[in-house]
Design a protein around this motif. Structure first.
Motif, PDB file in Angstrom:
ATOM      1  N   ALA A  47       3.574   7.547 103.230  1.00 15.85           N
ATOM      2  CA  ALA A  47       3.723   8.545 104.286  1.00 15.85           C
ATOM      3  C   ALA A  47       4.667   9.664 103.896  1.00 15.85           C
ATOM      4  CB  ALA A  47       4.197   7.879 105.573  1.00 15.85           C
ATOM      5  N   ASP A  48       5.600   9.378 102.984  1.00 18.02           N
ATOM      6  CA  ASP A  48       6.557  10.416 102.587  1.00 18.02           C
ATOM      7  C   ASP A  48       6.117  11.184 101.346  1.00 18.02           C
ATOM      8  OD1 ASP A  48       6.940   8.524 100.611  1.00 18.02           O
ATOM      9  OD2 ASP A  48       9.045   8.132 101.073  1.00 18.02           O
ATOM     10  N   TYR A  53       6.580  16.681 104.569  1.00 16.37           N
ATOM     11  CA  TYR A  53       7.186  15.538 105.256  1.00 16.37           C
ATOM     12  C   TYR A  53       8.566  15.252 104.658  1.00 16.37           C
ATOM     13  CZ  TYR A  53       2.892  14.295 107.795  1.00 16.37           C
ATOM     14  OH  TYR A  53       1.798  14.279 108.646  1.00 16.37           O
ATOM     15  N   ASP A  54       9.342  16.300 104.493  1.00 18.37           N
ATOM     16  CA  ASP A  54      10.742  16.208 104.059  1.00 18.37           C
ATOM     17  C   ASP A  54      10.896  15.602 102.671  1.00 18.37           C
ATOM     18  OD1 ASP A  54      11.489  17.143 106.668  1.00 18.37           O
ATOM     19  OD2 ASP A  54      11.203  15.105 107.414  1.00 18.37           O
ATOM     20  N   ASN A  55       9.981  15.957 101.777  1.00 22.94           N
ATOM     21  CA  ASN A  55      10.073  15.475 100.396  1.00 22.94           C
ATOM     22  C   ASN A  55      10.019  16.675  99.446  1.00 22.94           C
ATOM     23  OD1 ASN A  55       9.838  14.329  97.865  1.00 22.94           O
ATOM     24  ND2 ASN A  55       8.309  12.809  98.469  1.00 22.94           N
ATOM     25  N   PRO A  56      11.174  17.188  99.022  1.00 24.28           N
ATOM     26  CA  PRO A  56      11.184  18.363  98.142  1.00 24.28           C
ATOM     27  C   PRO A  56      10.824  18.061  96.692  1.00 24.28           C
ATOM     28  CG  PRO A  56      13.423  17.573  98.500  1.00 24.28           C
ATOM     29  CD  PRO A  56      12.535  16.713  99.361  1.00 24.28           C
ATOM     30  N   HIS A  57      10.569  16.788  96.366  1.00 25.12           N
ATOM     31  CA  HIS A  57      10.342  16.389  94.977  1.00 25.12           C
ATOM     32  C   HIS A  57       8.868  16.323  94.593  1.00 25.12           C
ATOM     33  CE1 HIS A  57      14.586  15.463  95.039  1.00 25.12           C
ATOM     34  NE2 HIS A  57      14.385  14.657  96.069  1.00 25.12           N
ATOM     35  N   MET A 219       0.924  17.337  85.679  1.00 24.73           N
ATOM     36  CA  MET A 219       2.183  16.682  85.326  1.00 24.73           C
ATOM     37  C   MET A 219       3.267  17.658  84.878  1.00 24.73           C
ATOM     38  SD  MET A 219       2.424  13.505  85.913  1.00 24.73           S
ATOM     39  CE  MET A 219       3.828  13.101  84.856  1.00 24.73           C
ATOM     40  N   LYS A 220       2.884  18.903  84.609  1.00 33.22           N
ATOM     41  CA  LYS A 220       3.850  19.849  84.047  1.00 33.22           C
ATOM     42  C   LYS A 220       5.084  20.009  84.920  1.00 33.22           C
ATOM     43  CE  LYS A 220       0.642  22.576  81.261  1.00 33.22           C
ATOM     44  NZ  LYS A 220       0.015  23.917  81.051  1.00 33.22           N
ATOM     45  N   VAL A 221       4.883  20.058  86.232  1.00 34.71           N
ATOM     46  CA  VAL A 221       6.009  20.287  87.130  1.00 34.71           C
ATOM     47  C   VAL A 221       6.971  19.104  87.157  1.00 34.71           C
ATOM     48  CG1 VAL A 221       4.814  19.367  89.164  1.00 34.71           C
ATOM     49  CG2 VAL A 221       6.616  21.069  89.453  1.00 34.71           C
ATOM     50  N   TYR A 222       6.509  17.914  86.746  1.00 34.92           N
ATOM     51  CA  TYR A 222       7.336  16.716  86.813  1.00 34.92           C
ATOM     52  C   TYR A 222       7.893  16.286  85.451  1.00 34.92           C
ATOM     53  CZ  TYR A 222       4.855  16.509  91.251  1.00 34.92           C
ATOM     54  OH  TYR A 222       4.331  16.826  92.474  1.00 34.92           O
ATOM     55  N   GLU A 223       7.433  16.922  84.383  1.00 38.04           N
ATOM     56  CA  GLU A 223       7.838  16.492  83.045  1.00 38.04           C
ATOM     57  C   GLU A 223       9.341  16.630  82.827  1.00 38.04           C
ATOM     58  OE1 GLU A 223       5.419  18.750  80.434  1.00 38.04           O
ATOM     59  OE2 GLU A 223       3.699  17.377  80.546  1.00 38.04           O
ATOM     60  N   ASN A 224       9.892  17.755  83.201  1.00 37.32           N
ATOM     61  CA  ASN A 224      11.322  17.992  82.994  1.00 37.32           C
ATOM     62  C   ASN A 224      12.169  17.635  84.207  1.00 37.32           C
ATOM     63  OD1 ASN A 224      10.856  19.064  80.389  1.00 37.32           O
ATOM     64  ND2 ASN A 224      10.330  21.053  81.281  1.00 37.32           N
ATOM     65  N   SER A 225      11.503  17.323  85.300  1.00 31.72           N
ATOM     66  CA  SER A 225      12.236  16.993  86.520  1.00 31.72           C
ATOM     67  C   SER A 225      11.520  15.877  87.274  1.00 31.72           C
ATOM     68  CB  SER A 225      12.361  18.241  87.398  1.00 31.72           C
ATOM     69  OG  SER A 225      13.104  17.956  88.566  1.00 31.72           O
ATOM     70  N   PRO A 226      11.551  14.662  86.721  1.00 27.30           N
ATOM     71  CA  PRO A 226      10.890  13.547  87.412  1.00 27.30           C
ATOM     72  C   PRO A 226      11.560  13.268  88.751  1.00 27.30           C
ATOM     73  CG  PRO A 226      12.234  12.734  85.602  1.00 27.30           C
ATOM     74  CD  PRO A 226      12.200  14.225  85.473  1.00 27.30           C
ATOM     75  N   TYR A 269       3.065  11.064  91.716  1.00 26.02           N
ATOM     76  CA  TYR A 269       3.152  12.398  92.300  1.00 26.02           C
ATOM     77  C   TYR A 269       2.163  13.355  91.627  1.00 26.02           C
ATOM     78  CZ  TYR A 269       7.363  11.472  95.106  1.00 26.02           C
ATOM     79  OH  TYR A 269       8.254  11.013  96.050  1.00 26.02           O
ATOM     80  N   GLY A 270       2.007  13.233  90.311  1.00 22.18           N
ATOM     81  CA  GLY A 270       1.057  14.074  89.599  1.00 22.18           C
ATOM     82  C   GLY A 270      -0.370  13.871  90.089  1.00 22.18           C
ATOM     83  N   MET A 271      -0.722  12.605  90.369  1.00 19.02           N
ATOM     84  CA  MET A 271      -2.048  12.303  90.904  1.00 19.02           C
ATOM     85  C   MET A 271      -2.251  12.974  92.262  1.00 19.02           C
ATOM     86  SD  MET A 271      -3.781   9.978  88.934  1.00 19.02           S
ATOM     87  CE  MET A 271      -4.693   8.843  89.961  1.00 19.02           C
ATOM     88  N   ILE A 272      -1.209  12.956  93.084  1.00 18.55           N
ATOM     89  CA  ILE A 272      -1.303  13.551  94.419  1.00 18.55           C
ATOM     90  C   ILE A 272      -1.372  15.072  94.320  1.00 18.55           C
ATOM     91  CG2 ILE A 272      -0.083  13.852  96.614  1.00 18.55           C
ATOM     92  CD1 ILE A 272       1.027  10.982  96.201  1.00 18.55           C
ATOM     93  N   THR A 273      -0.569  15.652  93.426  1.00 15.45           N
ATOM     94  CA  THR A 273      -0.598  17.106  93.243  1.00 15.45           C
ATOM     95  C   THR A 273      -1.968  17.573  92.773  1.00 15.45           C
ATOM     96  OG1 THR A 273       1.782  17.253  92.814  1.00 15.45           O
ATOM     97  CG2 THR A 273       0.409  19.019  91.922  1.00 15.45           C
ATOM     98  N   HIS A 274      -2.570  16.831  91.840  1.00 13.67           N
ATOM     99  CA  HIS A 274      -3.914  17.180  91.378  1.00 13.67           C
ATOM    100  C   HIS A 274      -4.924  17.050  92.511  1.00 13.67           C
ATOM    101  CE1 HIS A 274      -7.845  16.219  89.394  1.00 13.67           C
ATOM    102  NE2 HIS A 274      -7.520  17.335  88.759  1.00 13.67           N
ATOM    103  N   MET A 275      -4.844  15.972  93.299  1.00 13.93           N
ATOM    104  CA  MET A 275      -5.733  15.795  94.441  1.00 13.93           C
ATOM    105  C   MET A 275      -5.547  16.925  95.440  1.00 13.93           C
ATOM    106  SD  MET A 275      -5.818  12.647  97.193  1.00 13.93           S
ATOM    107  CE  MET A 275      -4.224  13.164  97.874  1.00 13.93           C
ATOM    108  N   ASP A 276      -4.301  17.336  95.666  1.00 16.24           N
ATOM    109  CA  ASP A 276      -4.001  18.425  96.590  1.00 16.24           C
ATOM    110  C   ASP A 276      -4.712  19.715  96.160  1.00 16.24           C
ATOM    111  OD1 ASP A 276      -1.872  19.478  98.779  1.00 16.24           O
ATOM    112  OD2 ASP A 276      -2.013  20.925  97.133  1.00 16.24           O
TER     113      ASP A 276
END
Length: 492
Positions: A47-48, A53-57, A219-226, A269-276
């Motif tokens: 859900a988060d 939904y208050d998740n800046p990551h 995944m690029k957005v998460y590579e340097n900032s997991p 998160y990468g899977m969700i970003t791609h789905m988005d």
């Protein structure tokens, strides 16, 4: 008949016909056009796991727009499961409107939501994951493209099939990433759909279910900032809940290594970003076809996932992170950027869609219509909510308090969700909480009675709570691609 009487008769006839015509026009104007329904359904999404939904990551710009444009239920739950593949009973409940112990997993003998809409004249279209047997897909949908009749798969090799004229055909292996494959099918359907024919489009993603293998671009957005570890991260669950070594829990070793959990969370998160991104394509097609003004968009997921929370990885537990899903309704007549903390089930979606499409709710449906909440006519549809998993766990919660009972080890947990939303402080041993526990156990038993759950809450021969999994390993299953095996298993 005199001339005067003839003139009077003709005058009255004209007036009568005019009134009838005006009445017909008025009735037609008052009768609303039946809305289309677009149902977007992800797999294993906490859900988060939405930025709005208050998740800046996490990055989910298209879901964020749905959040702002729609009404959000922030306490939406899967009721639970009779086995480890929680996806299957969740989808059975969703598509039947029935509670866990009142619905067969293959939906045999049960009218499904798309089946009901099809009978009411809707064009019903399905793509993506259908975990409740091929027969129920056939009876539910007018057409289907790239339907995956199963539970999980390598996202680059999804076995799919099409449905045409009631028969399956074109069995094949998908040649695109799962989310792209299913969205291609949905976009093609929308482009070909005539404006005068109402439709129900069910787009069921297999993302972000493992194997978590997001495309590199996502995944690029998460590579340097997991993303950071969950606030309730633990190296190991503090006691044996009965499922600590199940399939999902064996996707890494024990104790949980923070760096590995963060890597898996980044992939999730990468899977969700791609789905988005793919969801954005569907929403844009609605606009391009001028269908958005009369389409109700629903977004949800079958349940959540632990991913390090409480030392767990899977969904086979009753903590909030594993039983809750995002739930958004957006469309004509639905308030924008509003939310509710009402306790709702995913199977409440069934009668809510019935209300929105003015179709009578079939007998046997146990869910509650949620529309009165966003219309300001009620604040809730139930005072308490019940969740369950196998014969291992039972839980009940109200607006503030939550009790979890583990029958096989005779253990109880009590959490104050207002002060402790991450469920870290078990208050079950506090003397001042014993009366509350007694009342909540009674409420739990009432829920069991109403839902025909026969599981005793105590055991004659309780199993030990203690368990040490330090250093324990397990081999991956057949769905894991070679690079995941090498990264997470061979290195152990």
């Amino acid at each position: 008949m005199t001339a005067h009487l003839r003139i009077l008769f003709l005058f009255l006839l004209i007036i009568s016909c005019s009134l009838i015509s005006l009445s017909q026009i008025s009735t037609a104007a008052e009768k609303p056009e039946r809305p289309n329904i677009l149902f977007l359904f992800s797999d294993d999404q906490r859900a988060d796991a939405v930025a709005a939904y208050d998740n800046p990551h996490i990055q989910t710009p298209n879901l964020d727009q749905l959040v702002k444009a729609g009404f959000n239920f922030r306490n939406a739950y899967c009721m639970g499961s009779i086995h480890g593949a929680v996806c299957q009973p969740s989808r059975a409940m969703l598509n039947s409107g029935r509670s866990l112990y009142h619905v067969p997993m293959d939906l045999k003998g049960v009218i499904t939501l798309p089946q009901l809409l099809k009978q009411a004249g809707y064009e019903t279209f399905g793509t993506g994951k259908w975990h409740n047997h091929r027969d129920s897909f056939q009876k539910s949908f007018t057409t289907g493209t790239a339907a995956f009749i199963g539970g999980m798969s390598n996202h680059l090799k999804v076995p799919v099939v099409d449905l045409k004229e009631g028969k399956f055909e074109n069995k094949r292996t998908g040649k695109k990433f799962s989310s792209e494959l299913f969205v291609d099918a949905a976009v093609d359907f929308l482009k070909q759909q005539p404006a005068e024919k109402p439709f129900y489009a069910y787009v069921a993603f297999t993302a972000p279910h493992d194997p978590r293998m997001p495309p590199e671009t996502a995944m690029k957005v998460y590579e340097n900032s997991p993303p950071p570890l969950p606030k309730n991260f633990m190296p190991q669950h503090p006691f044996n809940n009965g499922w600590l070594t199940g399939r999902d829990e064996a996707l890494t070793g024990w104790p949980r290594q923070p760096e590995i959990v963060r890597e898996q969370l980044a992939e999730y998160y990468g899977m969700i970003t791609h789905m988005d991104t793919q969801i954005g394509r569907i929403l844009q097609t609605l606009k391009d076809k001028d269908l958005d003004k009369n389409t109700i968009v629903i977004f949800s997921s079958d349940h959540g996932l632990a991913l390090g929370s409480h030392g767990l990885l899977g969904k086979q537990n009753l903590y909030e992170h594993s039983m809750k899903s995002p739930l958004i309704f957006k469309g004509p007549g639905i308030p924008m950027n509003k939310s509710s903390d009402a306790l709702v089930y995913l199977y409440d979606i069934f009668p809510t869609v019935c209300e929105l499409t003015q179709i009578q709710v079939p007998s046997g449906v146990e869910g509650s219509d949620l529309a009165p909440i966003w219309r300001g006519k009620s604040e809730r549809v139930r005072d308490t909510l019940f969740t369950t998993y196998e014969d291992l766990m039972r839980a009940v919660r109200d607006e503030r308090w939550k009790l979890i009972r583990y029958p096989q080890i005779d253990k109880t947990q009590l959490f104050d969700l207002k002060e402790d939303r991450h469920e870290l402080k078990d208050l079950s041993e506090h003397p001042e909480q014993q009366e509350r526990i007694k009342k909540m156990l009674a409420e739990l038993k009432e829920w069991q009675k109403r839902t025909d759950d026969k599981q005793p809450l105590t055991s004659e021969h309780p199993k030990p709570e203690a368990i040490d999994l330090t250093g324990r390993k397990r081999k991956p299953d057949q769905h894991q691609p070679d690079w995941i095996v090498k990264k997470y298993f061979d290195s152990e």
